[in-house]
Design a protein around this motif. Structure first.
Motif, PDB file in Angstrom:
ATOM      1  N   ARG A  33      46.706  -0.621  -5.007  1.00 54.49           N
ATOM      2  CA  ARG A  33      47.951  -1.029  -4.327  1.00 54.49           C
ATOM      3  C   ARG A  33      49.088  -0.082  -4.656  1.00 54.49           C
ATOM      4  NH1 ARG A  33      46.189  -6.124  -5.944  1.00 54.49           N
ATOM      5  NH2 ARG A  33      47.623  -6.140  -7.699  1.00 54.49           N
ATOM      6  N   GLY A  40      56.030   2.205   5.448  1.00 53.78           N
ATOM      7  CA  GLY A  40      56.474   0.858   5.152  1.00 53.78           C
ATOM      8  C   GLY A  40      57.269   0.213   6.264  1.00 53.78           C
ATOM      9  N   ALA A  45      52.384  -3.121   7.577  1.00 56.94           N
ATOM     10  CA  ALA A  45      52.709  -2.778   6.192  1.00 56.94           C
ATOM     11  C   ALA A  45      53.639  -3.821   5.578  1.00 56.94           C
ATOM     12  CB  ALA A  45      53.341  -1.390   6.132  1.00 56.94           C
ATOM     13  N   SER A  46      54.578  -4.308   6.362  1.00 57.73           N
ATOM     14  CA  SER A  46      55.477  -5.343   5.853  1.00 57.73           C
ATOM     15  C   SER A  46      54.711  -6.608   5.513  1.00 57.73           C
ATOM     16  CB  SER A  46      56.552  -5.669   6.884  1.00 57.73           C
ATOM     17  OG  SER A  46      57.338  -4.532   7.139  1.00 57.73           O
ATOM     18  N   ASP A  48      51.527  -6.777   4.741  1.00 59.82           N
ATOM     19  CA  ASP A  48      50.704  -6.490   3.567  1.00 59.82           C
ATOM     20  C   ASP A  48      51.522  -6.612   2.289  1.00 59.82           C
ATOM     21  OD1 ASP A  48      48.366  -6.085   4.947  1.00 59.82           O
ATOM     22  OD2 ASP A  48      48.594  -3.900   5.039  1.00 59.82           O
ATOM     23  N   ARG A  49      52.735  -6.119   2.329  1.00 59.35           N
ATOM     24  CA  ARG A  49      53.579  -6.201   1.130  1.00 59.35           C
ATOM     25  C   ARG A  49      53.997  -7.629   0.835  1.00 59.35           C
ATOM     26  NH1 ARG A  49      56.516  -0.665   2.472  1.00 59.35           N
ATOM     27  NH2 ARG A  49      54.947   0.689   1.547  1.00 59.35           N
ATOM     28  N   ASP A  52      51.011  -9.097  -0.794  1.00 57.97           N
ATOM     29  CA  ASP A  52      50.942  -8.657  -2.200  1.00 57.97           C
ATOM     30  C   ASP A  52      51.929  -9.438  -3.063  1.00 57.97           C
ATOM     31  OD1 ASP A  52      48.990  -6.827  -1.586  1.00 57.97           O
ATOM     32  OD2 ASP A  52      50.376  -5.112  -1.507  1.00 57.97           O
TER      33      ASP A  52
END
Length: 97
Positions: A33, A40, A45-46, A48-49, A52
């Motif tokens: 990661r 981003g 991607a947003s 995914d973050r 996370d």
């Protein structure tokens, strides 16, 4: 893991660590990661973050959990306030015409 499915990181960076150990696998996933260098500014991607963040905050305890919960509450509050403002301005615009 079978020898044919061995992660190459255990040969390069994680030499000597047991690839079957759950903590070592979690650390390897953490390294993966940290190395992600995708843009981003995309929706994927947003998301995914955010995923996370949700995974890491669910593992946290004590003060870290409360800080993560407060961040989520503030984000939701900001979305509600912004949405309310948009709705109020839209109703004013519709009734003014």
């Amino acid at each position: 893991m079978a020898e044919t499915e061995r992660d190459p990181r255990f040969d390069d960076e994680l030499i000597g660590l047991d690839p079957e150990d759950p903590e070592v696998r979690a650390f390897a996933a953490h390294l993966e990661r940290m190395r992600r260098c995708e843009p981003g500014f995309t929706i994927e991607a947003s998301l995914d973050r955010v995923a996370d963040f949700a995974e890491s905050s669910s593992r946290a305890g004590g003060l870290r959990w409360w800080v993560a919960a407060m961040i989520v509450v503030l984000i939701v509050f900001g979305v509600v306030v912004a949405s309310w403002d948009i709705v109020v301005h839209a109703i004013e615009w519709l009734t003014a015409g």
